[in-house]
Design a protein around this motif. Structure first.
Motif, PDB file in Angstrom:
ATOM      1  N   LEU A 201      19.210  10.715  12.542  1.00  0.00           N
ATOM      2  CA  LEU A 201      19.400   9.819  13.687  1.00  0.00           C
ATOM      3  C   LEU A 201      18.152   9.789  14.570  1.00  0.00           C
ATOM      4  O   LEU A 201      17.764   8.732  15.083  1.00  0.00           O
ATOM      5  CB  LEU A 201      20.617  10.264  14.493  1.00  0.00           C
ATOM      6  CG  LEU A 201      21.039   9.357  15.646  1.00  0.00           C
ATOM      7  CD1 LEU A 201      21.447   7.988  15.124  1.00  0.00           C
ATOM      8  CD2 LEU A 201      22.182   9.980  16.438  1.00  0.00           C
ATOM      9  N   THR A 202      17.506  10.952  14.726  1.00  0.00           N
ATOM     10  CA  THR A 202      16.246  10.991  15.469  1.00  0.00           C
ATOM     11  C   THR A 202      15.181  10.162  14.772  1.00  0.00           C
ATOM     12  O   THR A 202      14.411   9.422  15.419  1.00  0.00           O
ATOM     13  CB  THR A 202      15.770  12.444  15.616  1.00  0.00           C
ATOM     14  OG1 THR A 202      16.808  13.233  16.197  1.00  0.00           O
ATOM     15  CG2 THR A 202      14.529  12.516  16.489  1.00  0.00           C
ATOM     16  N   LEU A 203      15.131  10.268  13.452  1.00  0.00           N
ATOM     17  CA  LEU A 203      14.194   9.448  12.685  1.00  0.00           C
ATOM     18  C   LEU A 203      14.507   7.961  12.826  1.00  0.00           C
ATOM     19  O   LEU A 203      13.591   7.126  12.889  1.00  0.00           O
ATOM     20  CB  LEU A 203      14.238   9.866  11.211  1.00  0.00           C
ATOM     21  CG  LEU A 203      13.334   9.091  10.246  1.00  0.00           C
ATOM     22  CD1 LEU A 203      11.864   9.274  10.616  1.00  0.00           C
ATOM     23  CD2 LEU A 203      13.573   9.519   8.813  1.00  0.00           C
ATOM     24  N   GLU A 204      15.789   7.625  12.888  1.00  0.00           N
ATOM     25  CA  GLU A 204      16.180   6.227  13.035  1.00  0.00           C
ATOM     26  C   GLU A 204      15.734   5.645  14.376  1.00  0.00           C
ATOM     27  O   GLU A 204      15.366   4.472  14.464  1.00  0.00           O
ATOM     28  CB  GLU A 204      17.698   6.095  12.888  1.00  0.00           C
ATOM     29  CG  GLU A 204      18.165   6.036  11.457  1.00  0.00           C
ATOM     30  CD  GLU A 204      17.635   4.793  10.766  1.00  0.00           C
ATOM     31  OE1 GLU A 204      18.031   3.674  11.106  1.00  0.00           O
ATOM     32  OE2 GLU A 204      16.792   4.946   9.864  1.00  0.00           O
ATOM     33  N   PHE A 205      15.772   6.452  15.421  1.00  0.00           N
ATOM     34  CA  PHE A 205      15.267   5.989  16.717  1.00  0.00           C
ATOM     35  C   PHE A 205      13.766   5.696  16.638  1.00  0.00           C
ATOM     36  O   PHE A 205      13.278   4.720  17.220  1.00  0.00           O
ATOM     37  CB  PHE A 205      15.547   7.032  17.797  1.00  0.00           C
ATOM     38  CG  PHE A 205      16.940   6.983  18.346  1.00  0.00           C
ATOM     39  CD1 PHE A 205      17.360   5.904  19.112  1.00  0.00           C
ATOM     40  CD2 PHE A 205      17.838   7.994  18.095  1.00  0.00           C
ATOM     41  CE1 PHE A 205      18.653   5.843  19.618  1.00  0.00           C
ATOM     42  CE2 PHE A 205      19.127   7.952  18.594  1.00  0.00           C
ATOM     43  CZ  PHE A 205      19.535   6.875  19.354  1.00  0.00           C
ATOM     44  N   ALA A 206      13.040   6.552  15.920  1.00  0.00           N
ATOM     45  CA  ALA A 206      11.612   6.301  15.731  1.00  0.00           C
ATOM     46  C   ALA A 206      11.374   5.048  14.904  1.00  0.00           C
ATOM     47  O   ALA A 206      10.473   4.245  15.207  1.00  0.00           O
ATOM     48  CB  ALA A 206      10.953   7.517  15.076  1.00  0.00           C
ATOM     49  N   VAL A 207      12.183   4.850  13.862  1.00  0.00           N
ATOM     50  CA  VAL A 207      12.052   3.653  13.021  1.00  0.00           C
ATOM     51  C   VAL A 207      12.354   2.395  13.825  1.00  0.00           C
ATOM     52  O   VAL A 207      11.707   1.354  13.645  1.00  0.00           O
ATOM     53  CB  VAL A 207      12.984   3.769  11.797  1.00  0.00           C
ATOM     54  CG1 VAL A 207      13.077   2.443  11.046  1.00  0.00           C
ATOM     55  CG2 VAL A 207      12.480   4.853  10.853  1.00  0.00           C
ATOM     56  N   ALA A 208      13.326   2.466  14.729  1.00  0.00           N
ATOM     57  CA  ALA A 208      13.668   1.311  15.559  1.00  0.00           C
ATOM     58  C   ALA A 208      12.480   0.872  16.413  1.00  0.00           C
ATOM     59  O   ALA A 208      12.232  -0.327  16.591  1.00  0.00           O
ATOM     60  CB  ALA A 208      14.865   1.644  16.444  1.00  0.00           C
ATOM     61  N   ILE A 209      11.736   1.842  16.931  1.00  0.00           N
ATOM     62  CA  ILE A 209      10.558   1.509  17.746  1.00  0.00           C
ATOM     63  C   ILE A 209       9.421   1.014  16.861  1.00  0.00           C
ATOM     64  O   ILE A 209       8.766   0.004  17.157  1.00  0.00           O
ATOM     65  CB  ILE A 209      10.115   2.743  18.554  1.00  0.00           C
ATOM     66  CG1 ILE A 209      11.245   3.213  19.468  1.00  0.00           C
ATOM     67  CG2 ILE A 209       8.869   2.441  19.364  1.00  0.00           C
ATOM     68  CD1 ILE A 209      10.962   4.526  20.161  1.00  0.00           C
ATOM     69  N   ILE A 210       9.185   1.703  15.743  1.00  0.00           N
ATOM     70  CA  ILE A 210       8.059   1.362  14.870  1.00  0.00           C
ATOM     71  C   ILE A 210       8.236  -0.025  14.261  1.00  0.00           C
ATOM     72  O   ILE A 210       7.286  -0.817  14.214  1.00  0.00           O
ATOM     73  CB  ILE A 210       7.895   2.442  13.777  1.00  0.00           C
ATOM     74  CG1 ILE A 210       7.450   3.759  14.402  1.00  0.00           C
ATOM     75  CG2 ILE A 210       6.890   1.993  12.727  1.00  0.00           C
ATOM     76  CD1 ILE A 210       7.480   4.932  13.452  1.00  0.00           C
ATOM     77  N   GLN A 211       9.437  -0.348  13.813  1.00  0.00           N
ATOM     78  CA  GLN A 211       9.650  -1.637  13.159  1.00  0.00           C
ATOM     79  C   GLN A 211       9.531  -2.808  14.127  1.00  0.00           C
ATOM     80  O   GLN A 211       9.052  -3.876  13.751  1.00  0.00           O
ATOM     81  CB  GLN A 211      11.015  -1.661  12.465  1.00  0.00           C
ATOM     82  CG  GLN A 211      11.090  -0.800  11.232  1.00  0.00           C
ATOM     83  CD  GLN A 211      10.003  -1.142  10.217  1.00  0.00           C
ATOM     84  OE1 GLN A 211       9.775  -2.313   9.917  1.00  0.00           O
ATOM     85  NE2 GLN A 211       9.321  -0.135   9.698  1.00  0.00           N
ATOM     86  N   SER A 212       9.968  -2.628  15.361  1.00  0.00           N
ATOM     87  CA  SER A 212       9.770  -3.689  16.352  1.00  0.00           C
ATOM     88  C   SER A 212       8.293  -3.872  16.657  1.00  0.00           C
ATOM     89  O   SER A 212       7.818  -5.009  16.837  1.00  0.00           O
ATOM     90  CB  SER A 212      10.545  -3.362  17.627  1.00  0.00           C
ATOM     91  OG  SER A 212      10.180  -2.095  18.128  1.00  0.00           O
ATOM     92  N   TYR A 213       7.540  -2.776  16.671  1.00  0.00           N
ATOM     93  CA  TYR A 213       6.097  -2.863  16.899  1.00  0.00           C
ATOM     94  C   TYR A 213       5.401  -3.519  15.710  1.00  0.00           C
ATOM     95  O   TYR A 213       4.509  -4.365  15.889  1.00  0.00           O
ATOM     96  CB  TYR A 213       5.543  -1.464  17.147  1.00  0.00           C
ATOM     97  CG  TYR A 213       4.040  -1.413  17.256  1.00  0.00           C
ATOM     98  CD1 TYR A 213       3.389  -1.836  18.404  1.00  0.00           C
ATOM     99  CD2 TYR A 213       3.269  -0.940  16.197  1.00  0.00           C
ATOM    100  CE1 TYR A 213       2.015  -1.794  18.507  1.00  0.00           C
ATOM    101  CE2 TYR A 213       1.890  -0.889  16.284  1.00  0.00           C
ATOM    102  CZ  TYR A 213       1.274  -1.316  17.448  1.00  0.00           C
ATOM    103  OH  TYR A 213      -0.098  -1.270  17.532  1.00  0.00           O
ATOM    104  N   VAL A 214       5.805  -3.157  14.486  1.00  0.00           N
ATOM    105  CA  VAL A 214       5.185  -3.731  13.284  1.00  0.00           C
ATOM    106  C   VAL A 214       5.447  -5.237  13.213  1.00  0.00           C
ATOM    107  O   VAL A 214       4.546  -6.027  12.901  1.00  0.00           O
ATOM    108  CB  VAL A 214       5.708  -3.011  12.021  1.00  0.00           C
ATOM    109  CG1 VAL A 214       5.322  -3.773  10.756  1.00  0.00           C
ATOM    110  CG2 VAL A 214       5.166  -1.594  11.957  1.00  0.00           C
ATOM    111  N   PHE A 215       6.676  -5.652  13.503  1.00  0.00           N
ATOM    112  CA  PHE A 215       7.011  -7.083  13.453  1.00  0.00           C
ATOM    113  C   PHE A 215       6.167  -7.868  14.448  1.00  0.00           C
ATOM    114  O   PHE A 215       5.611  -8.928  14.111  1.00  0.00           O
ATOM    115  CB  PHE A 215       8.497  -7.265  13.762  1.00  0.00           C
ATOM    116  CG  PHE A 215       9.027  -8.631  13.431  1.00  0.00           C
ATOM    117  CD1 PHE A 215       9.714  -8.846  12.256  1.00  0.00           C
ATOM    118  CD2 PHE A 215       8.837  -9.699  14.295  1.00  0.00           C
ATOM    119  CE1 PHE A 215      10.213 -10.101  11.940  1.00  0.00           C
ATOM    120  CE2 PHE A 215       9.323 -10.951  13.991  1.00  0.00           C
ATOM    121  CZ  PHE A 215      10.008 -11.153  12.813  1.00  0.00           C
TER     122      PHE A 215
END
Length: 227
Positions: A201-215
């Motif tokens: 779940l902690t990794l998912e929070f990081a992915v949520a931020i990273i993917q919005s930045y990548v897009f």
């Protein structure tokens, strides 16, 4: 007297959650609805978010270059904010994750790509043709490079949308699979699965931020290519 006591017993604090009395916590809910403009000093959360938006504005401004129009970074930061909040809210239970569906992500990527392509081919036609052939390409490879660059331009909205959708779905699926296997294992392995879910779940929070930045950063790069 006993009747009066029973009548007013409905006002007795009796709400408990995990043996914690949370009745008086409702008194603080009014603070949520006070607008930020009424505060003498802005809250720390608002200060942190403004710093993030300002940092993104500077980065998008550098990527867009000197030929960008005024207000271009506002669109990209708004796109980042929209995707970020949808990703972040999807981490909570019983909240629909809209960015895990192609209907949402493709609706963001496809109109953006079409508008950029129309603007580039109408206003900067020579530049768009020159962009299909990388510099110092041998003459024999020019037809193949044009075909490859054309295909890469066409599939850009699909890669943008599928990347975001796949990353949001993957974490949710792993969490679901781990939670479904919890009822059929021993108590010792149960704590291992629980710890794994917390880390995931902690990794998912990081992915949520990273993917919005990548897009948003890839959308900025695509828009800078048409100028």
């Amino acid at each position: 007297m006993k009747l009066m006591a029973n009548l007013f017993s409905v006002f007795d604090p009796s709400t408990n959650w995990m043996n914690l009395p949370l009745n008086w916590l409702s008194m603080m809910m009014g603070l949520i609805f006070i607008p930020i403009s009424f505060w003498l000093i802005p809250p720390r959360l608002n200060y942190i978010w403004n710093k993030i938006i300002f940092s993104l504005h500077l980065e998008f401004k550098i990527l867009l270059g000197s030929y960008s129009y005024k207000g271009s970074t506002i669109f990209m930061t708004s796109l980042f904010t929209l995707i970020f909040f949808n990703n972040f809210l999807g981490m909570f239970p019983y909240i629909f994750t809209s960015t895990s569906h192609l209907v949402m992500t493709l609706s963001l990527a496809l109109p953006l790509w079409i508008s950029l392509m129309m603007y580039g081919w109408i206003n900067n036609t020579n530049h768009m043709f020159a962009h299909l052939i990388p510099q110092s390409t041998p003459m024999i490879l020019i037809p193949f490079m044009v075909m490859i660059e054309s295909i890469s331009n066409i599939i850009r909205p699909m890669t943008l949308s599928i990347r975001l959708t796949a990353n949001m779905i993957a974490g949710h699926l792993l969490l679901t699979l781990l939670s479904n296997s919890g009822s059929s294992i021993s108590i010792y392995l149960y704590w291992v699965i629980l710890l794994s879910q917390i880390l995931l779940l902690t990794l998912e929070f990081a992915v949520a931020i990273i993917q919005s930045y990548v897009f948003s950063i890839l959308s900025t790069l695509y828009s800078s290519e048409v100028n």
